[in-house]
Write a protein that holds these residues in place. Structure first.
Motif, PDB file in Angstrom:
ATOM      1  N   ILE A  24       1.277   2.038 -20.872  1.00 34.53           N
ATOM      2  CA  ILE A  24       1.340   1.900 -19.417  1.00 34.53           C
ATOM      3  C   ILE A  24       0.038   1.409 -18.795  1.00 34.53           C
ATOM      4  O   ILE A  24       0.033   0.840 -17.710  1.00 34.53           O
ATOM      5  CB  ILE A  24       1.748   3.248 -18.776  1.00 34.53           C
ATOM      6  N   HIS A  25      -1.088   1.606 -19.490  1.00 37.09           N
ATOM      7  CA  HIS A  25      -2.373   1.314 -18.854  1.00 37.09           C
ATOM      8  C   HIS A  25      -2.508  -0.152 -18.428  1.00 37.09           C
ATOM      9  O   HIS A  25      -3.137  -0.453 -17.412  1.00 37.09           O
ATOM     10  CB  HIS A  25      -3.521   1.689 -19.788  1.00 37.09           C
ATOM     11  N   LYS A  26      -1.890  -1.083 -19.185  1.00 34.43           N
ATOM     12  CA  LYS A  26      -1.998  -2.497 -18.813  1.00 34.43           C
ATOM     13  C   LYS A  26      -1.347  -2.746 -17.461  1.00 34.43           C
ATOM     14  O   LYS A  26      -1.917  -3.444 -16.601  1.00 34.43           O
ATOM     15  CB  LYS A  26      -1.346  -3.373 -19.889  1.00 34.43           C
ATOM     16  N   THR A  27      -0.172  -2.171 -17.253  1.00 32.35           N
ATOM     17  CA  THR A  27       0.507  -2.340 -15.968  1.00 32.35           C
ATOM     18  C   THR A  27      -0.301  -1.709 -14.846  1.00 32.35           C
ATOM     19  O   THR A  27      -0.409  -2.279 -13.748  1.00 32.35           O
ATOM     20  CB  THR A  27       1.913  -1.725 -16.030  1.00 32.35           C
ATOM     21  N   LEU A  28      -0.868  -0.526 -15.091  1.00 37.71           N
ATOM     22  CA  LEU A  28      -1.663   0.126 -14.048  1.00 37.71           C
ATOM     23  C   LEU A  28      -2.879  -0.711 -13.679  1.00 37.71           C
ATOM     24  O   LEU A  28      -3.217  -0.839 -12.487  1.00 37.71           O
ATOM     25  CB  LEU A  28      -2.105   1.510 -14.535  1.00 37.71           C
ATOM     26  N   MET A  29      -3.542  -1.287 -14.661  1.00 34.28           N
ATOM     27  CA  MET A  29      -4.713  -2.131 -14.379  1.00 34.28           C
ATOM     28  C   MET A  29      -4.306  -3.386 -13.614  1.00 34.28           C
ATOM     29  O   MET A  29      -4.984  -3.797 -12.666  1.00 34.28           O
ATOM     30  CB  MET A  29      -5.404  -2.506 -15.695  1.00 34.28           C
ATOM     31  N   ASN A  30      -3.187  -3.989 -14.015  1.00 31.03           N
ATOM     32  CA  ASN A  30      -2.723  -5.185 -13.302  1.00 31.03           C
ATOM     33  C   ASN A  30      -2.334  -4.858 -11.865  1.00 31.03           C
ATOM     34  O   ASN A  30      -2.601  -5.639 -10.944  1.00 31.03           O
ATOM     35  CB  ASN A  30      -1.535  -5.804 -14.044  1.00 31.03           C
ATOM     36  N   ALA A  31      -1.689  -3.713 -11.671  1.00 30.88           N
ATOM     37  CA  ALA A  31      -1.299  -3.314 -10.316  1.00 30.88           C
ATOM     38  C   ALA A  31      -2.521  -3.047  -9.448  1.00 30.88           C
ATOM     39  O   ALA A  31      -2.563  -3.437  -8.279  1.00 30.88           O
ATOM     40  CB  ALA A  31      -0.409  -2.070 -10.387  1.00 30.88           C
ATOM     41  N   ARG A  32      -3.522  -2.372  -9.994  1.00 30.62           N
ATOM     42  CA  ARG A  32      -4.729  -2.080  -9.223  1.00 30.62           C
ATOM     43  C   ARG A  32      -5.470  -3.368  -8.864  1.00 30.62           C
ATOM     44  O   ARG A  32      -6.024  -3.498  -7.776  1.00 30.62           O
ATOM     45  CB  ARG A  32      -5.641  -1.155 -10.024  1.00 30.62           C
ATOM     46  N   ALA A  33      -5.501  -4.316  -9.814  1.00 28.29           N
ATOM     47  CA  ALA A  33      -6.204  -5.575  -9.550  1.00 28.29           C
ATOM     48  C   ALA A  33      -5.501  -6.394  -8.477  1.00 28.29           C
ATOM     49  O   ALA A  33      -6.147  -7.003  -7.609  1.00 28.29           O
ATOM     50  CB  ALA A  33      -6.320  -6.385 -10.841  1.00 28.29           C
ATOM     51  N   ALA A  34      -4.190  -6.411  -8.514  1.00 30.35           N
ATOM     52  CA  ALA A  34      -3.431  -7.227  -7.571  1.00 30.35           C
ATOM     53  C   ALA A  34      -3.244  -6.551  -6.220  1.00 30.35           C
ATOM     54  O   ALA A  34      -3.210  -7.216  -5.179  1.00 30.35           O
ATOM     55  CB  ALA A  34      -2.068  -7.590  -8.171  1.00 30.35           C
ATOM     56  N   TYR A  35      -3.127  -5.217  -6.215  1.00 29.66           N
ATOM     57  CA  TYR A  35      -2.793  -4.484  -4.996  1.00 29.66           C
ATOM     58  C   TYR A  35      -3.734  -3.289  -4.844  1.00 29.66           C
ATOM     59  O   TYR A  35      -3.363  -2.147  -5.105  1.00 29.66           O
ATOM     60  CB  TYR A  35      -1.335  -4.020  -5.032  1.00 29.66           C
ATOM     61  N   GLN A  41       0.835  -1.184   0.000  1.00 26.96           N
ATOM     62  CA  GLN A  41       0.000   0.000   0.000  1.00 26.96           C
ATOM     63  C   GLN A  41       0.879   1.247   0.000  1.00 26.96           C
ATOM     64  O   GLN A  41       2.091   1.155  -0.126  1.00 26.96           O
ATOM     65  CB  GLN A  41      -0.910  -0.004   1.229  1.00 26.96           C
ATOM     66  N   GLY A  42       0.231   2.391   0.130  1.00 29.62           N
ATOM     67  CA  GLY A  42       0.970   3.643   0.101  1.00 29.62           C
ATOM     68  C   GLY A  42       1.020   4.212  -1.306  1.00 29.62           C
ATOM     69  O   GLY A  42       0.313   3.768  -2.219  1.00 29.62           O
ATOM     70  N   ASN A  43       1.867   5.210  -1.515  1.00 24.11           N
ATOM     71  CA  ASN A  43       1.968   5.915  -2.784  1.00 24.11           C
ATOM     72  C   ASN A  43       3.177   5.432  -3.589  1.00 24.11           C
ATOM     73  O   ASN A  43       4.250   5.229  -3.035  1.00 24.11           O
ATOM     74  CB  ASN A  43       2.105   7.419  -2.560  1.00 24.11           C
ATOM     75  N   ASP A  72      -4.796  -1.551  -2.480  1.00 17.34           N
ATOM     76  CA  ASP A  72      -4.451  -0.499  -1.525  1.00 17.34           C
ATOM     77  C   ASP A  72      -3.269   0.350  -1.984  1.00 17.34           C
ATOM     78  O   ASP A  72      -2.873   1.280  -1.281  1.00 17.34           O
ATOM     79  CB  ASP A  72      -4.138  -1.100  -0.151  1.00 17.34           C
ATOM     80  N   LEU A  73      -2.714   0.022  -3.126  1.00 21.57           N
ATOM     81  CA  LEU A  73      -1.589   0.783  -3.646  1.00 21.57           C
ATOM     82  C   LEU A  73      -2.106   1.978  -4.438  1.00 21.57           C
ATOM     83  O   LEU A  73      -2.946   1.831  -5.341  1.00 21.57           O
ATOM     84  CB  LEU A  73      -0.726  -0.103  -4.558  1.00 21.57           C
ATOM     85  N   ARG A  74      -1.605   3.167  -4.126  1.00 20.85           N
ATOM     86  CA  ARG A  74      -2.008   4.388  -4.826  1.00 20.85           C
ATOM     87  C   ARG A  74      -0.881   4.790  -5.778  1.00 20.85           C
ATOM     88  O   ARG A  74       0.250   5.001  -5.355  1.00 20.85           O
ATOM     89  CB  ARG A  74      -2.286   5.500  -3.825  1.00 20.85           C
ATOM     90  N   ILE A  75      -1.229   4.906  -7.062  1.00 25.43           N
ATOM     91  CA  ILE A  75      -0.223   5.189  -8.087  1.00 25.43           C
ATOM     92  C   ILE A  75      -0.410   6.604  -8.618  1.00 25.43           C
ATOM     93  O   ILE A  75      -1.511   7.015  -8.961  1.00 25.43           O
ATOM     94  CB  ILE A  75      -0.304   4.171  -9.244  1.00 25.43           C
ATOM     95  N   ASP A  76       0.684   7.321  -8.676  1.00 20.58           N
ATOM     96  CA  ASP A  76       0.711   8.693  -9.204  1.00 20.58           C
ATOM     97  C   ASP A  76       1.555   8.666 -10.483  1.00 20.58           C
ATOM     98  O   ASP A  76       2.772   8.530 -10.423  1.00 20.58           O
ATOM     99  CB  ASP A  76       1.313   9.624  -8.154  1.00 20.58           C
ATOM    100  N   LEU A  77       0.892   8.767 -11.642  1.00 21.67           N
ATOM    101  CA  LEU A  77       1.569   8.681 -12.933  1.00 21.67           C
ATOM    102  C   LEU A  77       1.749  10.071 -13.523  1.00 21.67           C
ATOM    103  O   LEU A  77       0.791  10.831 -13.660  1.00 21.67           O
ATOM    104  CB  LEU A  77       0.755   7.815 -13.903  1.00 21.67           C
ATOM    105  N   THR A  78       2.983  10.406 -13.877  1.00 20.62           N
ATOM    106  CA  THR A  78       3.298  11.671 -14.541  1.00 20.62           C
ATOM    107  C   THR A  78       3.824  11.374 -15.933  1.00 20.62           C
ATOM    108  O   THR A  78       4.773  10.607 -16.088  1.00 20.62           O
ATOM    109  CB  THR A  78       4.357  12.464 -13.747  1.00 20.62           C
ATOM    110  N   LEU A  79       3.204  11.975 -16.936  1.00 19.18           N
ATOM    111  CA  LEU A  79       3.639  11.800 -18.321  1.00 19.18           C
ATOM    112  C   LEU A  79       4.293  13.087 -18.800  1.00 19.18           C
ATOM    113  O   LEU A  79       3.677  14.152 -18.772  1.00 19.18           O
ATOM    114  CB  LEU A  79       2.454  11.464 -19.223  1.00 19.18           C
TER     115      LEU A  79
END
Length: 302
Positions: free
Chosen positions: A107-118, A91-93, A120-127
């Motif tokens: 990147i969206h595939k990795t973000l979806m996989n991360a959200r599904a698996a974890y 969890q955390g940022n 409580d993890l908060r992801i901050d993506l900067t492009l």
């Protein structure tokens, strides 16, 4: 004072550069964030931040405290995860930086996989096409295109090579004819990103021959890849597009690759992380997902 919580607030203020930005990220009011920073400075008996009307900057002591504070929080997370290693404890940022085009396409595939698996993890993506250094800019993972500085203070994990395609729309070629040699590039309006090919030259290569810098005729510069791509797709000129962004249009015949027998050299793609030991679990799991997902989105043999 909850020292660890206050350090976390301070880190976010430094990374955002403003009280308001940190407050939004932390779901706190601006006065509450300001109060916690002031209490921290009184506790340490030193000035950490210099405040101006637009942004905050670190004092020398503030920069040292930021770097050591980040190490402290990462170590605390590792300690907690060592005795509670279930997915629910990840969890955390996590701050992730990526180039604009690749970030929007891949990147969206990795973000979806991360959200599904974890969850409580908060992801901050900067492009951004600005080169992000994970050591100095406070990100946990930075994806970087291009060759790396050998003296960088980061750890690099290769993810593959990103092919670049020199393309035009069939409608453009019907009006202006095909390009036969690299010298023909200078005869056609070239649409490019502002940060690339600023000397009006592009690298072109063919099998078993060295890369040659070839002159182009810039007709338009654009700050973002999408309008540049749309202009080329609409027949406004020729341009170079990363393969993940134009693969579908090439397969459908809406774009045509130019200069048979030649190609634009691919760019290496790396995931960069700060040199932390041990590596925080939240960083390790997302890095593993990137290494799993990204290579399959790149052109084989690029």
């Amino acid at each position: 004072m909850d020292l660890l919580a206050t350090i976390r607030i301070y880190l976010r203020v430094v990374e955002r550069g403003t009280i308001s930005g940190a407050a939004r990220d932390l779901d706190m009011s601006q006065p509450s964030v300001s109060e916690r920073i002031e209490k921290l400075e009184r506790f340490l008996n030193t000035r950490l931040l210099v405040r101006s009307s637009r942004k905050l900057t670190c004092t020398a002591e503030g920069r040292t405290f930021y770097e050591q504070g980040k190490n402290l929080l990462d170590a605390a997370e590792v300690t907690i995860n060592s005795v509670t290693p279930s997915n629910e404890q990840i969890q955390g940022n996590l701050r992730l930086a990526a180039p604009q085009c690749l970030g929007e396409i891949a990147i969206h595939k990795t973000l979806m996989n991360a959200r599904a698996a974890y969850p409580d993890l908060r992801i901050d993506l900067t492009l951004s096409d600005h080169i992000a250094d994970p050591v100095t800019e406070g990100v946990d993972i930075a994806l970087r295109l291009g060759r790396l500085n050998e003296n960088g203070g980061y750890i690099a994990f290769p993810l593959g090579w990103v092919a670049r395609k020199l393309v035009a729309a069939p409608s453009y070629l019907a009006r202006h004819g095909r390009l036969e040699t690299p010298a023909d590039l200078a005869l056609h309006p070239f649409i490019r990103l502002k940060a690339f090919y600023v000397n009006d030259q592009v690298p072109v290569m063919r099998e078993n021959e060295p890369i040659a810098q070839t002159r182009i005729k810039t007709a338009m510069t654009v700050s973002h890849w999408r309008p540049m791509y749309d202009l080329v797709l609409s027949g406004g000129g020729i341009g170079i597009v990363q393969h993940p962004a134009c693969a579908e249009a090439l397969a459908q015949g809406r774009l045509v690759e130019l200069l048979d027998g030649y190609r634009i050299p691919p760019l290496p793609l790396n995931a960069l992380i700060p040199p932390l030991r041990p590596l925080p679990l939240r960083v390790r799991v997302v890095l593993d997902l990137l290494k799993q997902d990204i290579p399959g989105l790149l052109e084989p043999g690029a």
